[in-house]
Design a protein around this motif. Structure first.
Motif, PDB file in Angstrom:
ATOM      1  N   CYS A 314       0.813  -1.432   0.239  1.00  0.00           N
ATOM      2  CA  CYS A 314      -0.128   0.238   0.340  1.00  0.00           C
ATOM      3  C   CYS A 314       0.909   1.284   0.052  1.00  0.00           C
ATOM      4  O   CYS A 314       0.822   2.186  -0.265  1.00  0.00           O
ATOM      5  CB  CYS A 314      -0.825   0.089   1.535  1.00  0.00           C
ATOM      6  SG  CYS A 314      -2.481  -1.156   1.194  1.00  0.00           S
ATOM      7  N   ASN A 315       2.225   1.292   1.046  1.00  0.00           N
ATOM      8  CA  ASN A 315       2.467   2.554   0.689  1.00  0.00           C
ATOM      9  C   ASN A 315       3.322   3.065  -0.740  1.00  0.00           C
ATOM     10  O   ASN A 315       4.140   3.620  -0.664  1.00  0.00           O
ATOM     11  CB  ASN A 315       3.881   2.301   2.408  1.00  0.00           C
ATOM     12  CG  ASN A 315       3.098   2.309   3.284  1.00  0.00           C
ATOM     13  OD1 ASN A 315       2.632   4.585   4.061  1.00  0.00           O
ATOM     14  ND2 ASN A 315       2.522   1.582   4.472  1.00  0.00           N
ATOM     15  N   TYR A 318       1.261   4.169  -3.452  1.00  0.00           N
ATOM     16  CA  TYR A 318       0.161   4.897  -2.478  1.00  0.00           C
ATOM     17  C   TYR A 318       0.775   6.769  -3.432  1.00  0.00           C
ATOM     18  O   TYR A 318      -0.632   7.377  -3.703  1.00  0.00           O
ATOM     19  CB  TYR A 318       1.255   5.574  -1.449  1.00  0.00           C
ATOM     20  CG  TYR A 318       0.691   6.493  -0.929  1.00  0.00           C
ATOM     21  CD1 TYR A 318      -0.754   6.584   0.308  1.00  0.00           C
ATOM     22  CD2 TYR A 318       0.839   8.098  -1.099  1.00  0.00           C
ATOM     23  CE1 TYR A 318      -1.506   7.518   0.540  1.00  0.00           C
ATOM     24  CE2 TYR A 318       0.219   9.508  -0.001  1.00  0.00           C
ATOM     25  CZ  TYR A 318      -0.489   8.819   0.577  1.00  0.00           C
ATOM     26  OH  TYR A 318      -2.115   9.998   1.071  1.00  0.00           O
ATOM     27  N   HIS A 326      -7.568   3.748  -2.883  1.00  0.00           N
ATOM     28  CA  HIS A 326      -6.821   4.007  -2.031  1.00  0.00           C
ATOM     29  C   HIS A 326      -8.566   3.401  -1.382  1.00  0.00           C
ATOM     30  O   HIS A 326      -7.812   2.548  -0.006  1.00  0.00           O
ATOM     31  CB  HIS A 326      -6.688   5.987  -1.623  1.00  0.00           C
ATOM     32  CG  HIS A 326      -5.907   5.682   0.217  1.00  0.00           C
ATOM     33  ND1 HIS A 326      -7.114   5.543   0.616  1.00  0.00           N
ATOM     34  CD2 HIS A 326      -4.870   5.796   0.478  1.00  0.00           C
ATOM     35  CE1 HIS A 326      -6.227   5.912   1.785  1.00  0.00           C
ATOM     36  NE2 HIS A 326      -4.646   5.872   1.364  1.00  0.00           N
ATOM     37  N   PHE A 380      -0.117   5.019   5.242  1.00  0.00           N
ATOM     38  CA  PHE A 380      -1.507   5.086   4.596  1.00  0.00           C
ATOM     39  C   PHE A 380      -2.187   5.857   4.567  1.00  0.00           C
ATOM     40  O   PHE A 380      -2.752   6.753   3.964  1.00  0.00           O
ATOM     41  CB  PHE A 380      -1.797   3.398   4.325  1.00  0.00           C
ATOM     42  CG  PHE A 380      -2.336   3.225   2.899  1.00  0.00           C
ATOM     43  CD1 PHE A 380      -1.829   3.189   2.015  1.00  0.00           C
ATOM     44  CD2 PHE A 380      -3.767   2.760   2.912  1.00  0.00           C
ATOM     45  CE1 PHE A 380      -2.279   3.821   0.679  1.00  0.00           C
ATOM     46  CE2 PHE A 380      -4.964   2.590   2.128  1.00  0.00           C
ATOM     47  CZ  PHE A 380      -3.984   2.809   1.035  1.00  0.00           C
ATOM     48  N   ASP A 382      -2.353   8.734   6.763  1.00  0.00           N
ATOM     49  CA  ASP A 382      -2.549   9.413   7.367  1.00  0.00           C
ATOM     50  C   ASP A 382      -2.889   9.428   8.839  1.00  0.00           C
ATOM     51  O   ASP A 382      -4.281   8.896   9.132  1.00  0.00           O
ATOM     52  CB  ASP A 382      -2.981  10.659   7.201  1.00  0.00           C
ATOM     53  CG  ASP A 382      -2.565  12.032   7.195  1.00  0.00           C
ATOM     54  OD1 ASP A 382      -2.634  12.127   8.544  1.00  0.00           O
ATOM     55  OD2 ASP A 382      -1.937  12.906   6.946  1.00  0.00           O
TER      56      ASP A 382
END
Length: 855
Positions: A314-315, A318, A326, A380, A382
């Motif tokens: 995911c990161n 991103y 997302h 991911f 925040d």
């Protein structure tokens, strides 16, 4: 049914046992026969090299294995003779050796390489050929052992040796005509060789073999080669990776074998940093999406791996996610986090199938991996969106029924707290939950970073006082006490010891009174009652830390008294030994003067202890005790110490204690005692001790100031009540007073001065009535408001800047009452001096003032 112990039944049991003895094999009375012992006997006059050669030539297998295991020792003692005589024999024996000797030889060869007994050139000349010969052994375990040795050797070998001895032979071993084991070995060697050469060499000599192995007919070979594509890609760079490696990975990701697809997925995730944005969005992202879709529908075998790599995935992607993607991946993570815990809506009992044990294990592994990836998922989404997006998942994972999942969350709790920063207050409840967890493994994992977690939670609040910090974490103290009690009642004393060590951080987290009433006495109880020495020592040190930061002298004296009475003068010698341990911690944490004041003489009293072990421990501690003395301040204590040592030398009867006393006397004679003034050789220690002493004095001063403040607050409360009553009585005559002032100002000068004098005398009496006795440090601070109020009053009486007499009267009284309502006021003599000076000015300007007021 109850057992029958009658005479007949007992004989029946005995007969059954006799029948069993007939079935058993006869036990040999000796381990070896005389003939076997004769064959195992070796001449004692042989040297180590000669004995090794003899045993390898004519000894038994177990003796040969012993020689091979001892090869690193022979290489250290006599490398030249070992290489000349022993190693050729080992090479001959390994052709027919069994599995045990082969495994032992692989380990011994690796040890010789790691110890660098010979140069790498000599090693490659003598050992490398033996390793390569045994690499394709028919036993898979032996082959893997030799392969591990070879991969370690490749790291150390020069490029040319790798090219000639290893790389050239790879071409033949990687062919389809070779065995499966040979091709698997070739795959692993290629991954290691890729880091040794430049990109153009790899492109010319390695990449063709890589492509052929990626297309091998056996799925095991394709899987193995796929896992080696990462080091190959790192070796050839981003350009060749994009044109050669990525297409191979895409094809392998669609392979019919699930293990091949899994290896391709994991390699793609690990190589994300080598792909540009176009490759990620057009090639990698569609593959990942298909993996996620198939994981629930067609291929559950990749769920565990997918959940493990999801945070990195995911990161890594991103920057190319659309908001919809997302959200989709976030929902996928949430679904994995609760996998196996809840049923989908619409299912009924007939449709539900029983989960097999394997499925349950798989789901637990998936949730555990989700717990592992939780910090990455915070990044991911925040940290600002944590409460909205991830708090519910955090709650579920902290309350998961499986211990392994909660254990992983406890390990990651500190990372989560750091990421949340100012929003860390949102996970207070989960901290308390994990502290009260039924599994001690979870508690042990959480306690590792407990001081840092508590510091983050308490320092993120708006207030910095310890009382407000305590309120920010509800139920913290009960959770901490419960955790300690559960660790104490378990058999895992190491967890208990670790917990007590970490609890030493509490003085920076909660108030001194809370520690005194909830934790300090508990530490003393542990020292007195626990049976595990490391736990007792941990409790003793933490207790000394609590004593060091305690803010009330009365409580400190009580604890010191208990330490001396219950430990130093305890009935059990074990408690007296713990008293000496505690004194060591006191010397470490407190100043020298503190130890000398409270603990020096109680320690010396143990020289008369009836138990020799206590006297022995005391004698070992005496040099540290002497180092706390300062001359000439502690001259009388030094005399007491010397007197006790003389008594020990003269009266000690135990031989062990006496020998330690004599050794201690020699050490004490060599010691230099520090003096009150700073010395060069003791400068750092004296400076540290001075800082400790300063902090101890500061605690005393703070306590005195708090007591004085409380006393002043009590007095000011009484005085304010009296002022309120006086003001209530005087409020009835305020209008009369205002009228009289108006009349006096508009009348003659003598009448005006007489009215002023009468009013000033009343105010002086009211001010002197409200005076207080202050601490000298606060006298300068507290004079300021009263001086301003007094001057303000006199200036208002003189009429400067006032246009209306009624408003001036209200302001003057209001100012005066505000000055009196503070914590301090002027003494009456000072107020009189100010009013006298005001009168002198007032008499000088009396006529001008009367003109202004009449106008």
């Amino acid at each position: 049914s109850k057992m029958d112990f009658s005479h007949s039944s007992l004989f029946g049991y005995i007969e059954d046992l006799q029948e069993l003895t007939i079935i058993e094999r006869p036990v040999r009375r000796s381990l070896k026969t005389p003939e076997e012992i004769e064959r195992l006997t070796v001449d004692e006059e042989l040297s180590d090299i000669e004995r090794a050669v003899y045993l390898l030539s004519s000894g038994q297998d177990i003796q040969g294995t012993s020689v091979v295991a001892n090869l690193p020792v022979l290489m250290r003692q006599n490398p030249a003779e070992t290489l000349r005589r022993v190693l050729p024999k080992i090479r001959e024996v390994l052709h027919v050796a069994g599995v045990e000797m082969q495994l032992t030889a692989a380990v011994s060869f690796l040890t010789v390489l790691q110890e660098e007994s010979v140069s790498i050139h000599t090693y490659s000349h003598s050992f490398l050929h033996i390793i390569l010969q045994n690499l394709e052994h028919r036993d898979a375990g032996v082959s893997n052992a030799w392969l591990e040795t070879l991969l370690a050797v490749i790291e150390a070998l020069p490029k040319e040796t790798v090219r000639h001895e290893i790389l050239n032979s790879l071409v033949s071993k990687a062919q389809l005509s070779q065995t499966l084991q040979s091709r698997l070995v070739s795959c692993k060697i290629m991954g290691k060789v890729a880091n040794k050469f430049e990109a153009h060499t790899i492109k010319r000599e390695v990449l063709p073999l890589v492509k052929s192995l990626c297309q091998d007919v056996e799925y095991e070979v394709r899987t193995c080669m796929c896992r080696q594509l990462e080091p190959v890609a790192r070796g050839i760079g981003t350009e060749l990776t994009k044109t050669v490696v990525l297409p191979e990975l895409v094809e392998l990701a669609r392979d019919e074998g699930s293990s091949v697809r899994l290896a391709a997925f994991e390699t793609l995730v690990n190589l994300l940093d080598m792909f540009d944005a176009d490759d990620r969005s057009q090639t990698v992202l569609p593959l990942v999406k298909s993996f996620c879709e198939k994981s629930f529908k067609a291929d559950e075998s990749i769920l565990v791996s997918l959940s493990f790599h999801l945070g990195k995935l995911c990161n890594g992607l991103y920057g190319i996610f659309t908001p919809e993607q997302h959200l989709r991946f976030l929902e996928f993570y949430k679904k994995l986090s609760t996998l196996g815990l809840q049923q989908e809506n619409g299912d009924n009992d007939n449709q539900l199938h029983l989960q097999t044990l394997e499925q349950e294990k798989k789901y637990v592994s998936v949730r555990k991996n989700c717990a592992y990836n939780f910090p990455a998922m915070i990044v991911f989404v925040d940290p600002k969106n944590f409460h909205l997006e991830l708090y519910s998942i955090f709650f579920c994972l902290c309350h998961d029924p499986e211990v392994s999942v909660r254990y992983t969350m406890a390990i990651n709790f500190f990372e989560v707290a750091k990421l949340l920063n100012s929003d860390v207050y949102t996970i207070h409840k989960e901290l308390v939950t994990l502290l009260q967890d039924e599994s001690l493994e979870v508690l042990d994992a959480l306690v590792g970073h407990l001081p840092e977690i508590l510091e983050l939670m308490t320092n993120r609040g708006e207030n910095n006082g310890s009382e407000s910090k305590l309120l920010s974490i509800p139920d913290l103290i009960p959770a901490l006490t419960t955790a300690e009690q559960r660790a104490a009642t378990s058999l895992k004393w190491r967890t208990h010891e670790k917990l007590l060590q970490k609890y030493a951080c509490l003085p920076h987290i909660i108030s001194s009174d809370q520690i005194y009433y909830r934790f300090l006495h508990r530490m003393l109880t542990i020292i007195l009652t626990n049976n595990v020495l490391p736990v007792q020592k941990a409790a003793a040190r933490t207790l000394c830390v609590y004593l060091r930061y305690n803010r009330k002298q009365e409580q400190r004296h009580e604890v010191i008294q208990k330490l001396i009475e219950q430990l130093g003068q305890g009935k059990s010698y074990w408690n007296r030994l713990r008293f000496l341990d505690t004194c060591e911690f006191i010397m470490e944490l407190f100043s020298k003067s503190f130890f000398c004041k409270y603990f020096f003489l109680p320690v010396l009293e143990l020289t008369h202890d009836p138990v020799a072990n206590v006297r022995m421990k005391l004698c070992c501690l005496l040099p540290k005790v002497k180092s706390t003395l300062k001359i000439p301040t502690d001259k009388h204590l030094l005399q007491q110490l010397e007197l006790c040592i003389r008594k020990l030398l003269c009266q000690e009867k135990d031989k062990d204690v006496l020998s330690i006393v004599k050794r201690t006397v020699l050490e004490l004679d060599r010691m230099e005692i520090s003096v009150d003034a700073f010395q060069k050789r003791f400068y750092e220690n004296d400076l540290l001790d001075q800082e400790k002493e300063r902090q101890e004095h500061l605690l005393l001063e703070m306590e005195q100031l708090e007591k004085q403040k409380q006393k002043n607050e009590g007095r000011s409360t009484n005085i304010n009540d009296k002022i309120f009553e006086k003001k209530r009585r005087d409020s009835k005559t305020s209008s009369v007073l205002a009228k009289s002032i108006n009349l006096s100002i508009s009348g003659s000068s003598s009448g005006t001065s007489a009215g002023k004098e009468e009013k000033k005398s009343k105010l002086v009496r009211s001010q002197s009535f409200s005076t207080q006795v202050l601490h000298p440090k606060y006298s300068n601070i507290d004079k300021c408001p009263n001086r301003s109020s007094a001057i303000g009053y006199t200036s208002s009486v003189s009429g400067m800047g006032k246009s209306c007499m009624l408003s001036f009267c209200d302001d003057s009284f209001r100012t005066h009452s505000a000055g009196n309502s503070g914590n301090a006021a002027f003494p009456s003599s000072s107020s009189r001096n100010i009013f006298n000076s005001a009168d002198q000015k007032d008499n000088g300007n009396k006529e001008s003032q009367s003109r202004k007021m009449s106008m």
